[in-house]
Enzyme design. Sequence first.
Site, PDB file in Angstrom:
ATOM      1  N   LYS A 114       2.357  -1.109 -15.321  1.00  0.00           N
ATOM      2  CA  LYS A 114       3.009  -2.406 -15.133  1.00  0.00           C
ATOM      3  C   LYS A 114       3.762  -2.817 -16.398  1.00  0.00           C
TER       4      LYS A 114
ATOM      5  N   SER B 216      -9.999  10.953 -14.109  1.00  0.00           N
ATOM      6  CA  SER B 216      -9.418  12.291 -14.228  1.00  0.00           C
ATOM      7  C   SER B 216      -7.913  12.138 -14.423  1.00  0.00           C
TER       8      SER B 216
ATOM      9  N   ASP C 126       6.942   7.274   0.935  1.00  0.00           N
ATOM     10  CA  ASP C 126       6.074   7.353  -0.242  1.00  0.00           C
ATOM     11  C   ASP C 126       6.986   7.212  -1.453  1.00  0.00           C
TER      12      ASP C 126
ATOM     13  N   GLY D  80       5.471  -3.636   1.994  1.00  0.00           N
ATOM     14  CA  GLY D  80       5.689  -4.918   2.664  1.00  0.00           C
ATOM     15  C   GLY D  80       4.873  -5.148   3.922  1.00  0.00           C
TER      16      GLY D  80
ATOM     17  N   TYR E  29      -1.551  -8.830 -17.021  1.00  0.00           N
ATOM     18  CA  TYR E  29      -1.939  -7.903 -18.094  1.00  0.00           C
ATOM     19  C   TYR E  29      -0.868  -6.839 -18.378  1.00  0.00           C
TER      20      TYR E  29
ATOM     21  N   GLY F 240      -1.564 -13.789 -11.009  1.00  0.00           N
ATOM     22  CA  GLY F 240      -2.995 -13.719 -11.322  1.00  0.00           C
ATOM     23  C   GLY F 240      -3.706 -13.280 -10.061  1.00  0.00           C
TER      24      GLY F 240
ATOM     25  N   LEU G  12       0.438  -9.252  -0.372  1.00  0.00           N
ATOM     26  CA  LEU G  12       1.485 -10.121  -0.918  1.00  0.00           C
ATOM     27  C   LEU G  12       2.864  -9.688  -0.443  1.00  0.00           C
TER      28      LEU G  12
ATOM     29  N   THR H  82       1.498  -5.187   4.017  1.00  0.00           N
ATOM     30  CA  THR H  82       0.165  -5.752   3.731  1.00  0.00           C
ATOM     31  C   THR H  82       0.249  -6.785   2.602  1.00  0.00           C
TER      32      THR H  82
ATOM     33  N   PHE I 249      -7.334   0.468  -9.261  1.00  0.00           N
ATOM     34  CA  PHE I 249      -8.770   0.307  -9.018  1.00  0.00           C
ATOM     35  C   PHE I 249      -9.441   0.137 -10.372  1.00  0.00           C
TER      36      PHE I 249
HETATM   37  C1  HXC Z   1     -12.136   6.557  -9.979  1.00  0.00           C
HETATM   38  C2  HXC Z   1     -10.587   7.253  -8.396  1.00  0.00           C
HETATM   39  C3  HXC Z   1     -10.808   6.073  -7.626  1.00  0.00           C
HETATM   40  C4  HXC Z   1     -11.752   5.110  -8.116  1.00  0.00           C
HETATM   41  C5  HXC Z   1      -9.337   7.305  -6.612  1.00  0.00           C
HETATM   42  N1  HXC Z   1      -9.689   7.977  -7.722  1.00  0.00           N
HETATM   43  N2  HXC Z   1     -10.002   6.139  -6.547  1.00  0.00           N
HETATM   44  N3  HXC Z   1     -11.241   7.481  -9.561  1.00  0.00           N
HETATM   45  N4  HXC Z   1     -12.394   5.397  -9.298  1.00  0.00           N
HETATM   46  N5  HXC Z   1     -11.995   3.975  -7.442  1.00  0.00           N
HETATM   47  C6  HXC Z   1      -9.202   9.301  -8.139  1.00  0.00           C
HETATM   48  C7  HXC Z   1      -9.557  10.384  -7.125  1.00  0.00           C
HETATM   49  O1  HXC Z   1     -10.868  10.859  -7.343  1.00  0.00           O
HETATM   50  C8  HXC Z   1      -8.492  11.455  -7.431  1.00  0.00           C
HETATM   51  O2  HXC Z   1      -8.799  12.189  -8.597  1.00  0.00           O
HETATM   52  C9  HXC Z   1      -7.279  10.617  -7.793  1.00  0.00           C
HETATM   53  O3  HXC Z   1      -7.774   9.313  -8.159  1.00  0.00           O
HETATM   54  C10 HXC Z   1      -6.305  10.460  -6.642  1.00  0.00           C
HETATM   55  O4  HXC Z   1      -7.022   9.950  -5.532  1.00  0.00           O
HETATM   56  P1  HXC Z   1      -6.439   9.955  -4.053  1.00  0.00           P
HETATM   57  O5  HXC Z   1      -7.358   9.174  -3.204  1.00  0.00           O
HETATM   58  O6  HXC Z   1      -6.056  11.330  -3.674  1.00  0.00           O
HETATM   59  O7  HXC Z   1      -5.057   9.158  -4.325  1.00  0.00           O
HETATM   60  P2  HXC Z   1      -4.059   8.487  -3.353  1.00  0.00           P
HETATM   61  O8  HXC Z   1      -4.357   8.846  -1.926  1.00  0.00           O
HETATM   62  O9  HXC Z   1      -2.717   8.760  -3.900  1.00  0.00           O
HETATM   63  O10 HXC Z   1      -4.409   6.905  -3.506  1.00  0.00           O
HETATM   64  C11 HXC Z   1      -3.954   6.151  -4.558  1.00  0.00           C
HETATM   65  C12 HXC Z   1      -5.011   5.123  -5.004  1.00  0.00           C
HETATM   66  C13 HXC Z   1      -5.514   4.288  -3.808  1.00  0.00           C
HETATM   67  C14 HXC Z   1      -4.345   4.269  -6.078  1.00  0.00           C
HETATM   68  C15 HXC Z   1      -6.194   5.879  -5.609  1.00  0.00           C
HETATM   69  O11 HXC Z   1      -6.447   3.312  -4.245  1.00  0.00           O
HETATM   70  C16 HXC Z   1      -4.403   3.604  -3.063  1.00  0.00           C
HETATM   71  O12 HXC Z   1      -3.785   4.190  -2.180  1.00  0.00           O
HETATM   72  N6  HXC Z   1      -4.085   2.330  -3.381  1.00  0.00           N
HETATM   73  C17 HXC Z   1      -2.977   1.589  -2.755  1.00  0.00           C
HETATM   74  C18 HXC Z   1      -3.226   0.127  -2.614  1.00  0.00           C
HETATM   75  C19 HXC Z   1      -3.796  -0.564  -3.859  1.00  0.00           C
HETATM   76  O13 HXC Z   1      -4.308   0.045  -4.771  1.00  0.00           O
HETATM   77  N7  HXC Z   1      -3.711  -1.914  -3.848  1.00  0.00           N
HETATM   78  C20 HXC Z   1      -4.168  -2.736  -4.963  1.00  0.00           C
HETATM   79  C21 HXC Z   1      -3.048  -3.302  -5.705  1.00  0.00           C
HETATM   80  S1  HXC Z   1      -3.638  -4.629  -6.731  1.00  0.00           S
HETATM   81  P3  HXC Z   1      -9.499  13.650  -8.548  1.00  0.00           P
HETATM   82  O14 HXC Z   1      -9.419  14.138  -9.948  1.00  0.00           O
HETATM   83  O15 HXC Z   1     -10.911  13.380  -8.095  1.00  0.00           O
HETATM   84  O16 HXC Z   1      -8.726  14.469  -7.577  1.00  0.00           O
HETATM   85  C22 HXC Z   1      -2.886  -4.510  -8.272  1.00  0.00           C
HETATM   86  C23 HXC Z   1      -3.022  -5.565  -9.340  1.00  0.00           C
HETATM   87  C24 HXC Z   1      -4.168  -6.471  -9.159  1.00  0.00           C
HETATM   88  O17 HXC Z   1      -2.200  -3.600  -8.530  1.00  0.00           O
HETATM   89  C25 HXC Z   1      -4.453  -7.416 -10.300  1.00  0.00           C
HETATM   90  C26 HXC Z   1      -5.691  -8.235  -9.978  1.00  0.00           C
HETATM   91  C27 HXC Z   1      -5.737  -9.588 -10.518  1.00  0.00           C
HETATM   92  P1  NAP Z   2      -1.923  -4.190  -1.223  1.00  0.00           P
HETATM   93  O1  NAP Z   2      -1.978  -4.970   0.049  1.00  0.00           O
HETATM   94  O2  NAP Z   2      -2.854  -3.068  -1.398  1.00  0.00           O
HETATM   95  O3  NAP Z   2      -0.425  -3.728  -1.436  1.00  0.00           O
HETATM   96  C1  NAP Z   2      -0.027  -2.488  -1.897  1.00  0.00           C
HETATM   97  C2  NAP Z   2       0.998  -1.932  -0.944  1.00  0.00           C
HETATM   98  O4  NAP Z   2       1.627  -0.800  -1.549  1.00  0.00           O
HETATM   99  C3  NAP Z   2       0.409  -1.450   0.381  1.00  0.00           C
HETATM  100  O5  NAP Z   2       1.169  -1.970   1.459  1.00  0.00           O
HETATM  101  C4  NAP Z   2       0.566   0.060   0.316  1.00  0.00           C
HETATM  102  O6  NAP Z   2       0.807   0.601   1.610  1.00  0.00           O
HETATM  103  C5  NAP Z   2       1.770   0.209  -0.600  1.00  0.00           C
HETATM  104  N1  NAP Z   2       1.778   1.503  -1.286  1.00  0.00           N
HETATM  105  C6  NAP Z   2       0.801   2.051  -2.047  1.00  0.00           C
HETATM  106  N2  NAP Z   2       1.150   3.264  -2.465  1.00  0.00           N
HETATM  107  C7  NAP Z   2       2.403   3.493  -1.980  1.00  0.00           C
HETATM  108  C8  NAP Z   2       3.300   4.585  -2.070  1.00  0.00           C
HETATM  109  N3  NAP Z   2       2.993   5.699  -2.752  1.00  0.00           N
HETATM  110  N4  NAP Z   2       4.496   4.501  -1.433  1.00  0.00           N
HETATM  111  C9  NAP Z   2       4.815   3.381  -0.727  1.00  0.00           C
HETATM  112  N5  NAP Z   2       4.013   2.309  -0.628  1.00  0.00           N
HETATM  113  C10 NAP Z   2       2.806   2.367  -1.231  1.00  0.00           C
HETATM  114  O7  NAP Z   2      -2.186  -5.172  -2.465  1.00  0.00           O
HETATM  115  P2  NAP Z   2      -1.513  -6.554  -2.911  1.00  0.00           P
HETATM  116  O8  NAP Z   2      -2.564  -7.332  -3.560  1.00  0.00           O
HETATM  117  O9  NAP Z   2      -0.737  -7.151  -1.807  1.00  0.00           O
HETATM  118  O10 NAP Z   2      -0.514  -6.074  -4.063  1.00  0.00           O
HETATM  119  C11 NAP Z   2       0.879  -6.278  -3.975  1.00  0.00           C
HETATM  120  C12 NAP Z   2       1.486  -6.299  -5.359  1.00  0.00           C
HETATM  121  O11 NAP Z   2       0.974  -7.398  -6.101  1.00  0.00           O
HETATM  122  C13 NAP Z   2       1.214  -5.065  -6.189  1.00  0.00           C
HETATM  123  O12 NAP Z   2       2.347  -4.743  -6.954  1.00  0.00           O
HETATM  124  C14 NAP Z   2       0.099  -5.505  -7.087  1.00  0.00           C
HETATM  125  O13 NAP Z   2       0.030  -4.766  -8.274  1.00  0.00           O
HETATM  126  C15 NAP Z   2       0.513  -6.926  -7.344  1.00  0.00           C
HETATM  127  N6  NAP Z   2      -0.557  -7.796  -7.814  1.00  0.00           N
HETATM  128  C16 NAP Z   2      -1.523  -8.215  -6.964  1.00  0.00           C
HETATM  129  C17 NAP Z   2      -2.506  -9.068  -7.419  1.00  0.00           C
HETATM  130  C18 NAP Z   2      -3.571  -9.589  -6.531  1.00  0.00           C
HETATM  131  O14 NAP Z   2      -4.451 -10.290  -7.010  1.00  0.00           O
HETATM  132  N7  NAP Z   2      -3.570  -9.301  -5.255  1.00  0.00           N
HETATM  133  C19 NAP Z   2      -2.492  -9.472  -8.757  1.00  0.00           C
HETATM  134  C20 NAP Z   2      -1.506  -9.012  -9.611  1.00  0.00           C
HETATM  135  C21 NAP Z   2      -0.522  -8.184  -9.123  1.00  0.00           C
HETATM  136  P3  NAP Z   2       0.346   2.115   1.989  1.00  0.00           P
HETATM  137  O15 NAP Z   2      -1.048   2.249   1.460  1.00  0.00           O
HETATM  138  O16 NAP Z   2       0.475   2.158   3.470  1.00  0.00           O
HETATM  139  O17 NAP Z   2       1.334   3.007   1.305  1.00  0.00           O
END
Ligand code: HXC
Ligand code: NAP
Length: 284
Positions: free
Chosen positions: A165, A108, A68, A19, A150, A192, A23, A21, A100
Amino acid sequence: MGPFAQDLLMDKVVLVTGGATGLGRAMGEMFLKLGAKLAIAGRREDVLKQAAAEMGAGGGEVLWKSCDVRDPEQIRELAEALEQRFGRIDVLVNNAAGNFISPTERLSPRAVDAVLGIVLHGTFYAALEIGKRWIAAGQPGTMLNIVTTYASSGSGFVAPSAAAKAGVLALTRSLAVEWARYGIRQVAIAPGPFPTEGAWSRLSPTPELERKMLDRIPLKRVGRPEELAHLAAYLISDYAEYLNGEVVTIDGGEWLQGAGQFNGLLDVTDEQWERLAELTRKGK
Ligand code: HXC
Ligand code: NAP
């Protein structure tokens, strides 16, 4: 001014994971404006602390706690903290996510776990912890899960997110039936594209990819966070009490454009239609 009375969510205690960052923050700000008491959780303490200070500046009550969601014990501590501060929890918004873009064959097992762990396990653990508390206390509650379009269709290049999801959507629909007898309601939003920093940096990191995304949307624009926040406010409000197990898509028509077999004809010009009309009429 918005579409709602300012007391729509008066005194509801709402927990939004992720909450601080994007959405999650937009939803939290909207809930506060409508009278809710808010808790936000995520991994980064500094980000949470700053967000809570900014969000609460208008006078609303905001609790922040690092958590977490992959660790059930941390979720238990979070729920304890909420109950201590507010006496109860009314709404759980499972919004935290990880994602991502990557060809699946480049992933991996740890990369798969990273996404499944946050999205599927994290959501399930939070639902379990808070659902059990509601059932034990004989208290009603609402769960709002943020999925994606999706979740239903699947999508290449985000396979772990799609699988996770889809699991969350199945959980939503499963608990909608199983826990309704406890007064626990389930709803979901499938957004979306909304250009948050977290999503765009990982999913649309170049202008070229962003243009491609816009072309896919009939309304030719991305979503505004407050549009999603208004929908969320309605879904968790008492006015949506008969909605249970439903997922509401908010994507400007994007997934339908991708799905309709002849939607590619949007590119055909008027002159081309003249010529095509001659040909298709001949088929009469
Ligand atoms: C390939 C990747 C990668 C990438 C990480 N990894 N990023 N592999 N491409 N871009 C691999 C790493 O090499 C590692 O594997 C493993 O994933 C774990 O990486 P860590 O960095 O240690 O993981 P962690 O710190 O837990 O981070 C989780 C994360 C990170 C998901 C990788 O991106 C994150 O914290 N995201 C949180 C916020 C987020 O993603 N927001 C977007 C939500 S949007 P190895 O084997 O090398 O150890 C969404 C829907 C959008 O969900 C829809 C759009 C329309
Ligand atoms: P975002 O800002 O990256 O939001 C993700 C949030 O999840 C961050 O605040 C992050 O904070 C938290 N988070 C990640 N890993 C966590 C963990 N292990 N424990 C607790 N918190 C964790 O991205 P967003 O776009 O606002 O996404 C919000 C939601 O909308 C997600 O469910 C996403 O799948 C969905 N969504 C987004 C889009 C879009 O276009 N933006 C489209 C479809 C769906 P920390 O990194 O500090 O933990």
